[in-house]
Design a protein around this motif. Structure first.
Motif, PDB file in Angstrom:
ATOM      1  N   GLU A 146      40.858  31.800  34.438  1.00 29.83           N
ATOM      2  CA  GLU A 146      39.622  32.576  34.336  1.00 29.83           C
ATOM      3  C   GLU A 146      39.015  32.459  32.933  1.00 29.83           C
ATOM      4  OE1 GLU A 146      37.944  33.980  36.598  1.00 29.83           O
ATOM      5  OE2 GLU A 146      39.234  34.659  38.239  1.00 29.83           O
ATOM      6  N   TRP A 151      46.644  32.427  36.501  1.00 31.85           N
ATOM      7  CA  TRP A 151      45.323  32.893  36.937  1.00 31.85           C
ATOM      8  C   TRP A 151      44.471  33.349  35.758  1.00 31.85           C
ATOM      9  CZ3 TRP A 151      44.441  38.425  39.076  1.00 31.85           C
ATOM     10  CH2 TRP A 151      43.084  38.610  39.367  1.00 31.85           C
ATOM     11  N   ARG A 152      45.056  34.183  34.891  1.00 32.18           N
ATOM     12  CA  ARG A 152      44.290  34.708  33.754  1.00 32.18           C
ATOM     13  C   ARG A 152      43.878  33.576  32.811  1.00 32.18           C
ATOM     14  NH1 ARG A 152      44.265  40.180  33.372  1.00 32.18           N
ATOM     15  NH2 ARG A 152      45.657  41.308  34.785  1.00 32.18           N
ATOM     16  N   LYS A 193      32.872  38.680  34.700  1.00 38.20           N
ATOM     17  CA  LYS A 193      33.621  39.104  35.874  1.00 38.20           C
ATOM     18  C   LYS A 193      34.592  38.008  36.273  1.00 38.20           C
ATOM     19  CE  LYS A 193      29.596  41.677  37.519  1.00 38.20           C
ATOM     20  NZ  LYS A 193      28.604  41.838  38.602  1.00 38.20           N
ATOM     21  N   TRP A 238      55.427  36.028  46.482  1.00 37.88           N
ATOM     22  CA  TRP A 238      55.112  37.378  46.004  1.00 37.88           C
ATOM     23  C   TRP A 238      56.328  38.283  45.995  1.00 37.88           C
ATOM     24  CZ3 TRP A 238      56.647  39.769  50.296  1.00 37.88           C
ATOM     25  CH2 TRP A 238      56.469  39.109  51.524  1.00 37.88           C
ATOM     26  N   ASP A 275      39.206  37.984  43.048  1.00 36.19           N
ATOM     27  CA  ASP A 275      39.400  39.429  42.998  1.00 36.19           C
ATOM     28  C   ASP A 275      40.830  39.831  42.688  1.00 36.19           C
ATOM     29  OD1 ASP A 275      36.731  39.817  43.609  1.00 36.19           O
ATOM     30  OD2 ASP A 275      37.112  39.862  45.775  1.00 36.19           O
ATOM     31  N   ASN A 276      41.802  38.978  43.047  1.00 36.57           N
ATOM     32  CA  ASN A 276      43.201  39.321  42.820  1.00 36.57           C
ATOM     33  C   ASN A 276      44.038  38.048  42.800  1.00 36.57           C
ATOM     34  OD1 ASN A 276      43.934  38.675  45.655  1.00 36.57           O
ATOM     35  ND2 ASN A 276      42.783  40.557  46.121  1.00 36.57           N
ATOM     36  N   LEU A 277      45.324  38.205  42.500  1.00 34.88           N
ATOM     37  CA  LEU A 277      46.213  37.056  42.348  1.00 34.88           C
ATOM     38  C   LEU A 277      46.361  36.287  43.659  1.00 34.88           C
ATOM     39  CD1 LEU A 277      48.220  35.339  40.766  1.00 34.88           C
ATOM     40  CD2 LEU A 277      49.982  37.045  41.279  1.00 34.88           C
ATOM     41  N   GLU A 278      46.520  36.985  44.762  1.00 36.15           N
ATOM     42  CA  GLU A 278      46.694  36.294  46.046  1.00 36.15           C
ATOM     43  C   GLU A 278      45.483  35.431  46.365  1.00 36.15           C
ATOM     44  OE1 GLU A 278      48.049  37.211  50.627  1.00 36.15           O
ATOM     45  OE2 GLU A 278      46.932  38.756  49.529  1.00 36.15           O
ATOM     46  N   GLN A 279      44.304  35.943  46.113  1.00 34.71           N
ATOM     47  CA  GLN A 279      43.089  35.195  46.388  1.00 34.71           C
ATOM     48  C   GLN A 279      43.021  33.936  45.532  1.00 34.71           C
ATOM     49  OE1 GLN A 279      38.769  36.304  45.307  1.00 34.71           O
ATOM     50  NE2 GLN A 279      39.106  37.306  47.293  1.00 34.71           N
ATOM     51  N   GLN A 322      55.488  36.191  40.408  1.00 35.77           N
ATOM     52  CA  GLN A 322      54.282  36.994  40.267  1.00 35.77           C
ATOM     53  C   GLN A 322      53.747  36.949  38.841  1.00 35.77           C
ATOM     54  OE1 GLN A 322      53.830  40.924  41.879  1.00 35.77           O
ATOM     55  NE2 GLN A 322      55.434  40.605  43.403  1.00 35.77           N
ATOM     56  N   GLU A 381      50.385  35.061  37.709  1.00 38.11           N
ATOM     57  CA  GLU A 381      49.365  35.915  37.099  1.00 38.11           C
ATOM     58  C   GLU A 381      48.906  35.323  35.766  1.00 38.11           C
ATOM     59  OE1 GLU A 381      47.115  39.670  36.697  1.00 38.11           O
ATOM     60  OE2 GLU A 381      48.360  38.999  38.364  1.00 38.11           O
TER      61      GLU A 381
END
Length: 204
Positions: free
Chosen positions: A135, A131-132, A83, A118, A87-91, A124, A128
């Motif tokens: 993770e 972020w990916r 998981k 944004w 939860d999302n990009l902003e977070q 964006q 993104e």
């Protein structure tokens, strides 16, 4: 006290910050893990120990639970690693990355930034991608964080901070929409017919 600490392979100061940040997202999981362990530990401690020993045992249990959560976080198969942490990009940006990548964007002539990041499609997409990458690479206890910073964070943030980049007309005071169309799509002409046509397969 016996330590159950899991070695993340990071500098101790960096690792401490990582665990603290991860713990903010992992508290519900930690509470679930604590509940069963605490029930057993408290029962045993009350039966066999004095107050000082109870405190020591509960501290050991807390260490074990925290270590287990970090261990699960790094598992290549199954567990919480299946998981996303955020939860999302902003977070991801507001709760972690913007704190990690803090810069003086008010008085610097070398850095451009927009608080309405944004509102910029390129920002964006690049954030993104960052972020990916995080993770995925957070699971690597070896050179994962170095790879993340060098190949992903530093690369994309340099493009976003560039005075000629997507935030060119923005300032520390805020976002400035490009209503005059000063920033245009890269010039292009139609490609020759058939140049990018998909090959067809011969049917028997």
């Amino acid at each position: 006290m016996t330590s159950n600490h899991i070695d993340l392979g990071l500098d101790p100061d960096v690792e401490d910050q990582f665990v603290k940040l991860a713990d903010k997202r992992g508290r519900p999981a930690l509470r679930e893990l604590f509940s069963g362990l605490y029930d057993r530990a408290i029962a045993q401690a009350l039966d066999h120990s004095d107050n000082a020993d109870i405190a020591r045992q509960l501290s050991d249990v807390a260490d074990a639970a925290a270590a287990q959560w970090v261990k699960e976080l790094r598992k290549p198969d199954g567990g919480p690693t299946d998981k996303l942490i955020f939860d999302n990009l902003e977070q991801f940006c507001t709760q972690f990355f913007f704190e990690l990548y803090a810069r003086d964007t008010t008085y610097s002539n070398a850095i451009k930034w927009c608080c309405d990041w944004w509102a910029h499609p390129e920002a964006q997409v690049r954030l993104e991608a960052i972020w990916r990458a995080w993770e995925q690479l957070r699971r690597d206890g070896g050179t994962g964080m170095s790879t993340f910073m060098r190949d992903h964070a530093d690369h994309h943030m340099a493009k976003l901070f560039d005075p000629e980049g997507p935030f060119k007309y923005c300032s520390a005071d805020g976002h400035e929409s490009d209503e005059e169309g000063r920033v245009k799509a890269l010039a292009h002409t139609p490609a020759p017919t058939g140049l990018f046509a998909r090959p067809t397969t011969n049917q028997p």
